[in-house]
Design a protein around this motif. Sequence first.
Motif, PDB file in Angstrom:
ATOM      1  N   ALA A 167       1.805   8.156  -0.942  1.00 37.22           N
ATOM      2  CA  ALA A 167       1.405   9.073  -2.006  1.00 37.22           C
ATOM      3  C   ALA A 167       1.711  10.522  -1.670  1.00 37.22           C
ATOM      4  CB  ALA A 167      -0.091   8.912  -2.275  1.00 37.22           C
ATOM      5  N   LYS A 168       1.793  10.863  -0.374  1.00 39.34           N
ATOM      6  CA  LYS A 168       2.051  12.251  -0.001  1.00 39.34           C
ATOM      7  C   LYS A 168       3.521  12.626  -0.124  1.00 39.34           C
ATOM      8  CE  LYS A 168      -1.831  12.282   3.250  1.00 39.34           C
ATOM      9  NZ  LYS A 168      -2.258  12.484   4.663  1.00 39.34           N
ATOM     10  N   ARG A 169       4.394  11.610  -0.243  1.00 42.06           N
ATOM     11  CA  ARG A 169       5.839  11.906  -0.372  1.00 42.06           C
ATOM     12  C   ARG A 169       6.424  11.005  -1.452  1.00 42.06           C
ATOM     13  NH1 ARG A 169       8.814  11.341   5.086  1.00 42.06           N
ATOM     14  NH2 ARG A 169      10.391  12.466   3.880  1.00 42.06           N
ATOM     15  N   ARG A 170       6.078  11.238  -2.669  1.00 43.12           N
ATOM     16  CA  ARG A 170       6.473  10.348  -3.759  1.00 43.12           C
ATOM     17  C   ARG A 170       7.967  10.380  -4.031  1.00 43.12           C
ATOM     18  NH1 ARG A 170       1.697  10.670  -8.337  1.00 43.12           N
ATOM     19  NH2 ARG A 170      -0.055  10.326  -6.921  1.00 43.12           N
ATOM     20  N   ASP A 171       8.651  11.415  -3.565  1.00 45.85           N
ATOM     21  CA  ASP A 171      10.084  11.513  -3.836  1.00 45.85           C
ATOM     22  C   ASP A 171      10.931  10.726  -2.842  1.00 45.85           C
ATOM     23  OD1 ASP A 171       9.187  13.235  -1.847  1.00 45.85           O
ATOM     24  OD2 ASP A 171      10.966  14.518  -2.037  1.00 45.85           O
ATOM     25  N   VAL A 172      10.292  10.166  -1.821  1.00 42.44           N
ATOM     26  CA  VAL A 172      11.060   9.479  -0.777  1.00 42.44           C
ATOM     27  C   VAL A 172      10.889   7.967  -0.857  1.00 42.44           C
ATOM     28  CG1 VAL A 172      11.389   9.222   1.694  1.00 42.44           C
ATOM     29  CG2 VAL A 172      10.943  11.484   0.732  1.00 42.44           C
ATOM     30  N   GLY A 173       9.640   7.474  -0.875  1.00 41.02           N
ATOM     31  CA  GLY A 173       9.415   6.036  -0.868  1.00 41.02           C
ATOM     32  C   GLY A 173       9.519   5.458   0.539  1.00 41.02           C
ATOM     33  N   LEU A 174       9.331   4.135   0.631  1.00 40.33           N
ATOM     34  CA  LEU A 174       9.369   3.438   1.918  1.00 40.33           C
ATOM     35  C   LEU A 174      10.604   2.553   2.004  1.00 40.33           C
ATOM     36  CD1 LEU A 174       5.641   2.356   2.336  1.00 40.33           C
ATOM     37  CD2 LEU A 174       6.770   4.394   3.214  1.00 40.33           C
ATOM     38  N   ASP A 175      11.112   2.397   3.207  1.00 40.17           N
ATOM     39  CA  ASP A 175      12.306   1.580   3.454  1.00 40.17           C
ATOM     40  C   ASP A 175      11.884   0.128   3.678  1.00 40.17           C
ATOM     41  OD1 ASP A 175      14.694   0.477   4.123  1.00 40.17           O
ATOM     42  OD2 ASP A 175      15.093   1.790   5.839  1.00 40.17           O
ATOM     43  N   PHE A 176      12.291  -0.768   2.752  1.00 41.70           N
ATOM     44  CA  PHE A 176      11.975  -2.191   2.847  1.00 41.70           C
ATOM     45  C   PHE A 176      13.196  -3.018   3.244  1.00 41.70           C
ATOM     46  CE2 PHE A 176       7.912  -3.000   0.187  1.00 41.70           C
ATOM     47  CZ  PHE A 176       7.319  -1.857   0.729  1.00 41.70           C
ATOM     48  N   THR A 177      14.287  -2.388   3.681  1.00 40.11           N
ATOM     49  CA  THR A 177      15.527  -3.140   3.891  1.00 40.11           C
ATOM     50  C   THR A 177      15.413  -4.173   4.996  1.00 40.11           C
ATOM     51  OG1 THR A 177      16.305  -1.351   5.329  1.00 40.11           O
ATOM     52  CG2 THR A 177      17.005  -1.301   3.022  1.00 40.11           C
ATOM     53  N   ARG A 178      14.506  -3.956   5.976  1.00 40.19           N
ATOM     54  CA  ARG A 178      14.357  -4.909   7.076  1.00 40.19           C
ATOM     55  C   ARG A 178      13.226  -5.892   6.845  1.00 40.19           C
ATOM     56  NH1 ARG A 178      15.139  -0.616  12.095  1.00 40.19           N
ATOM     57  NH2 ARG A 178      17.424  -0.546  12.029  1.00 40.19           N
ATOM     58  N   LEU A 179      12.604  -5.837   5.688  1.00 44.45           N
ATOM     59  CA  LEU A 179      11.519  -6.755   5.364  1.00 44.45           C
ATOM     60  C   LEU A 179      12.073  -7.941   4.589  1.00 44.45           C
ATOM     61  CD1 LEU A 179       8.847  -4.099   4.339  1.00 44.45           C
ATOM     62  CD2 LEU A 179       9.124  -5.239   6.539  1.00 44.45           C
ATOM     63  N   ARG A 180      11.565  -9.126   4.877  1.00 42.22           N
ATOM     64  CA  ARG A 180      12.123 -10.340   4.281  1.00 42.22           C
ATOM     65  C   ARG A 180      11.140 -11.086   3.390  1.00 42.22           C
ATOM     66  NH1 ARG A 180      15.691  -7.889   5.435  1.00 42.22           N
ATOM     67  NH2 ARG A 180      17.374  -8.247   6.942  1.00 42.22           N
ATOM     68  N   THR A 181       9.859 -10.998   3.659  1.00 44.30           N
ATOM     69  CA  THR A 181       8.889 -11.751   2.867  1.00 44.30           C
ATOM     70  C   THR A 181       7.702 -10.868   2.531  1.00 44.30           C
ATOM     71  OG1 THR A 181       7.716 -12.570   4.819  1.00 44.30           O
ATOM     72  CG2 THR A 181       9.534 -13.932   3.993  1.00 44.30           C
ATOM     73  N   VAL A 182       6.950 -11.293   1.521  1.00 41.75           N
ATOM     74  CA  VAL A 182       5.692 -10.637   1.180  1.00 41.75           C
ATOM     75  C   VAL A 182       4.642 -11.731   0.992  1.00 41.75           C
ATOM     76  CG1 VAL A 182       6.304 -10.596  -1.280  1.00 41.75           C
ATOM     77  CG2 VAL A 182       4.489  -9.112  -0.427  1.00 41.75           C
ATOM     78  N   THR A 183       3.473 -11.513   1.556  1.00 40.01           N
ATOM     79  CA  THR A 183       2.358 -12.457   1.441  1.00 40.01           C
ATOM     80  C   THR A 183       1.210 -11.767   0.727  1.00 40.01           C
ATOM     81  OG1 THR A 183       3.013 -13.544   3.498  1.00 40.01           O
ATOM     82  CG2 THR A 183       0.772 -13.949   2.704  1.00 40.01           C
ATOM     83  N   LEU A 184       0.727 -12.385  -0.362  1.00 34.74           N
ATOM     84  CA  LEU A 184      -0.386 -11.836  -1.134  1.00 34.74           C
ATOM     85  C   LEU A 184      -1.589 -12.752  -0.972  1.00 34.74           C
ATOM     86  CD1 LEU A 184       2.432 -11.705  -3.120  1.00 34.74           C
ATOM     87  CD2 LEU A 184       0.935 -10.057  -4.243  1.00 34.74           C
ATOM     88  N   ARG A 185      -2.711 -12.179  -0.582  1.00 38.44           N
ATOM     89  CA  ARG A 185      -3.965 -12.922  -0.471  1.00 38.44           C
ATOM     90  C   ARG A 185      -4.959 -12.273  -1.434  1.00 38.44           C
ATOM     91  NH1 ARG A 185      -1.983 -13.873   4.902  1.00 38.44           N
ATOM     92  NH2 ARG A 185      -2.165 -11.672   5.390  1.00 38.44           N
ATOM     93  N   PHE A 186      -5.469 -13.080  -2.399  1.00 40.22           N
ATOM     94  CA  PHE A 186      -6.312 -12.488  -3.440  1.00 40.22           C
ATOM     95  C   PHE A 186      -7.181 -13.571  -4.065  1.00 40.22           C
ATOM     96  CE2 PHE A 186      -2.253 -13.768  -5.211  1.00 40.22           C
ATOM     97  CZ  PHE A 186      -2.605 -14.485  -6.353  1.00 40.22           C
ATOM     98  N   THR A 187      -8.156 -13.126  -4.827  1.00 41.00           N
ATOM     99  CA  THR A 187      -9.014 -14.003  -5.629  1.00 41.00           C
ATOM    100  C   THR A 187      -8.737 -13.704  -7.100  1.00 41.00           C
ATOM    101  OG1 THR A 187     -10.704 -13.975  -3.916  1.00 41.00           O
ATOM    102  CG2 THR A 187     -11.386 -14.693  -6.114  1.00 41.00           C
TER     103      THR A 187
END
Length: 546
Positions: free
Chosen positions: A118-138
């Motif tokens: 949120a402090k650098r909205r013009d940049v974002g995060l680099d996800f290029t080395r990420l392969r999966t996402v796991t969501l845990r929720f109700t």
Amino acid sequence: MPNGPDHQASTPERVLARPAGRFGHKPWLDYANLRLEAAVFLLLAITFAAVLGKSALTTQRLVFSPQSERFATFAFSDAKNGGRSVASIDPARPLAWSCEIRGGVQYPYCGYGLQLDAKRRDVGLDFTRLRTVTLRFTYHGAGDHLRLLVKASPPPALRARLGDELMPLAIDFPVVQGRNEVRLPLAQLAPEQWWVANHGLPSRETAPDLDQVHIVAITTRDAKAPDALAMSIDDIVFEGSYLSTEQYYLVILGAWLVLSAGFLVHRALGMRRAYETRQRMQAQEARLLAGAHAAEKAASSAKSRFLGNMSHELRTPLNAVIGYAYWLNRTDLDIKQRAAVTAIQSSGEHLLAMISDILDIAKIEAGKFELVAAPFDLRETLAGVGDMFRLPAEEKGLDFGVDIAPDVPAAVVADRKRVRQVLINLLGNAIKFTETGGVTLRVSVVSAQDASARLRFVVEDTGVGVAADQLDAIFRPFEQVGDQASRAGGAGLGLGITRQIVEMMDGVLDVDSQPGQGSRFTVEAAFAVAQPAPAARPVFAGVPKL
């Protein structure tokens, strides 16, 4: 105290260490067992390489949970398009939200999002080395599918055309009532078709690019009015792994280790076959010429040569492994990688020391092990040996001391290298098998004449000790005593060689030990006393004598 090649021992009563016999034919030298030993060695090398390979991959993990501070939350709905749906965030529970679908538009929807960094909205995060996402929720609601939405900067080729507009990438996933844990591959993220159609983009230009991800959101899919849902997210975890340049070198080192091990095994087995061929020929010649005694002597000589040749063949690739490990240790590595390289280097050096012990045994068996006597400074030698072991002892929290009696001669005539070898073997074992307390080397005079003195060297520790019925075994090559947990790495050669050296010096090796209370090794031998070399007088050019 457990013992092996390099172990020391002692017993409540003084027990004179008795030789286990000359280094002749022993079961541990039966070459019929060499194939199994070679297989074990190769398995160890492959294990080292596997550990290197595993540590070579760096895992990257990005977790968004109620405790995270790298995002700002927001809710959205179709209200901005004229709809009446309402999405609400629970202020008391981060990552908890609800939605009421009220219709008013053709495709009603609502959702909940995370504005990343949120402090650098013009940049974002680099996800290029990420392969999966796991969501845990109700989850509670009427629908059975939701949609993961990722908004990222468009590919570089489109950024000039689209400006600051973000590309929506989505993937649908099923949900059930209550607890859910969903794992999704990020490679399945695809641009929203309505967005591609609105901009008139060809599919070849819309390949996802995750180098700048700004928003991660969860939205409804095919919602119908009226409807309602509630969702509480435990965490969202993105994971991936990659190989850096330094780690690439680790992989190369692991491959070299396996190739070297395979080469060594091939050479060892080839030499074993050659040895067996020579042994059969020698046995046949011996029966024709002199009978069984000549055959045994020829076989013993061939065996010693084989040991020497094999040890030489092992040294060359081992030196290469140690050299590569030393070079790699000087590169920029993280803590885990440096520990793996250090393990390879120390293991190689340990194996090289074992090979040197094998060469000593081969020389003893062949009758080529000789003592070369010469005058040397005994006190300086004892100080050097003490300095060698002081730091290892301090690192284990042990008290360490060298106590030299005042009447011990300053210089003696003996084989300095072998005297050091005896003391190093005994002190090394003492420190290795002592966890608390201390290790002490004491040197004193037993008796003295004008030109000779009988000296006593005592190495005493407070280690684990050795039972009285196991004292003979500690001097047999390739044998270790004690339970498996108390044994240390080694080939079981150190004490056997030490005993042989002491006997060649016409000395006596005496052992006292008591399990749980420590051990005391005593070496007594006669030495010719030499005159110490005069100290060099300093010369100061241009300075007058006072």
